[in-house]
Enzyme design. Structure first.
Site, short mmCIF file in Angstrom:
data_model
loop_
_atom_site.label_atom_id
_atom_site.label_comp_id
_atom_site.label_asym_id
_atom_site.label_seq_id
_atom_site.Cartn_x
_atom_site.Cartn_y
_atom_site.Cartn_z
N GLU A 82 40.96 6.38 25.67
CA GLU A 82 40.70 7.74 25.22
C GLU A 82 41.98 8.56 25.17
OE1 GLU A 82 38.17 9.01 23.84
OE2 GLU A 82 36.81 7.32 24.14
N TYR A 114 36.41 17.12 25.65
CA TYR A 114 36.03 15.92 24.91
C TYR A 114 36.30 14.66 25.72
CZ TYR A 114 36.52 11.73 22.26
OH TYR A 114 36.40 10.42 21.90
N ASP A 146 34.00 14.35 18.64
CA ASP A 146 35.37 14.27 18.17
C ASP A 146 35.40 14.64 16.69
OD1 ASP A 146 34.37 12.04 16.83
OD2 ASP A 146 36.10 10.79 17.30
N CYS A 160 31.93 7.50 6.69
CA CYS A 160 31.96 8.92 6.33
C CYS A 160 33.35 9.48 6.58
CB CYS A 160 30.90 9.67 7.14
SG CYS A 160 30.50 11.31 6.52
N CYS A 198 26.31 4.04 3.59
CA CYS A 198 25.81 4.87 4.68
C CYS A 198 24.34 4.58 4.97
CB CYS A 198 25.98 6.35 4.32
SG CYS A 198 25.40 7.48 5.60
#
Length: 357
Positions: free
Chosen positions: A50, A133, A151, A210, A220
């Protein structure tokens, strides 16, 4: 039952529950095989990923993450090293203050949590370098806590799928936070398995399908439910600002850091501040080509090639070459060097400039 959605009129009749099932099913078949998602992942491995993935693509993070985890499989290993070693191992990932913060977080984990990454959002948020986050992502992906993770990729999917906009707002808004929370599956009695799968699945959908510039709508899994597609794919309501790189202080700081990472000994300030192509004070030209006599990357040899301090090793020469190639004058280099020192990314002593102890 899922939380009721306060309204997005664009949401299709199958509602959030239908989106949850379809997006997580797509993820189960299409997710990238990443080591920080593996069944044997550790909370520390998730935490390191992260930190590294902030503003840095997966393809650049993967080799550095693997090397980092081989060297420091637990926080205690990193905490015992000087901060400069964290910066050296960070390599060219960029934004090196992340490495300093991760090093400081490892020390805090050893001091306050017995060397184990804490599971709670509050304890994570108290660690250096961990914002809202990152705390939510570690808590969700490492420990299975049903946190709402948001995010840039998730914001974009939400904006298109539910909001009907091409892009999310330039800065994260309270309305976006409410929408993300409302779209989360109810944790239920299973402790939040679907909620955490939804976090990962929407993030992956934004990363692979996306996308910001060229969305692959035909791939999608919720194309028929997308409010943006239903609206005719309207153009963004603002023009995103690109982040310049060439010639910026960020580029010069990165090149200076590259030299410090590659150097075993302190580097004289004058050498770092010399104009491109000049022989630094106290230095001497390399032999024609590289330090081993080979031609440069551009095939050049001879006296017109940039020069480095005497004793520069073959391993450090590429870093010096990247610095010498920049059209940065002495004033810009001086400003960037002072910034590195002020940020704690470098240390200056009698022998010169080096990574922090």
């Amino acid at each position: 039952m899922p939380r009721s959605l306060a309204s997005p009129p664009q949401l299709r009749p199958d509602g959030a529950a239908g989106l949850h099932g379809r997006v997580t099913a797509w993820y189960a078949s299409n997710a990238r095989d990443l080591p920080w998602r593996a069944p044997d992942r550790t909370p520390w491995g998730v935490m390191v990923s992260e930190f590294m993935l902030q503003q840095t693509p997966v393809v650049r993070v993967l080799p550095v993450w693997r090397e980092w985890m081989e060297r420091w499989p637990e926080p205690a290993g990193l905490a015992a090293e000087p901060a400069g070693e964290a910066l050296r191992a960070w390599g060219r990932l960029g934004y090196p203050r992340r490495a300093l913060r991760l090093h400081a977080a490892a020390q805090r984990i050893v001091e306050n949590h017995g060397g184990r990454v804490p599971a709670s959002h509050g304890d994570l948020l108290a660690l250096p370098g961990v914002g809202g986050y990152t705390a939510a992502a570690i808590s969700s992906f490492a420990f299975g806590n049903p946190e709402t993770v948001v995010d840039t990729n998730i914001r974009r999917v939400h904006a298109r799928l539910v909001g009907g906009s091409a892009l999310p707002e330039p800065a994260y808004t309270a309305a976006e936070a409410r929408r993300a929370a409302e779209l989360m599956p109810d944790p239920g009695p299973d402790g939040g398995a679907l909620a955490n799968a939804w976090n990962a699945a929407v993030m992956e959908l934004g990363a692979l399908v996306c996308t910001a510039r060229a969305p692959r709508c035909g791939e999608c899994p919720v194309l028929d439910a997308c409010a943006w597609v239903a609206a005719g794919r309207p153009e963004p309501h603002y023009v995103p600002k690109g982040q310049a790189w060439a010639g910026t202080d960020r580029q010069v700081r990165g090149a200076l850091m590259g030299v410090l990472r590659a150097s075993d000994d302190p580097v004289p300030r004058d050498a770092l501040l010399s104009v491109p192509g000049a022989v630094p004070a106290g230095g001497s030209p390399l032999p024609p080509g590289g330090p081993d006599g080979s031609a440069g990357r551009d095939g050049s040899t001879g006296p017109d090639r940039p020069s480095w301090p005497a004793g520069t090793s073959p391993e450090a020469a590429p870093a010096w070459a990247r610095l010498a190639e920049l059209p940065a004058g002495g004033e810009q280099r001086r400003r960037c060097l002072e910034g590195l020192l002020a940020d704690g990314l470098a240390h200056e002593g009698p022998a010169g400039v080096a990574l922090p102890h």
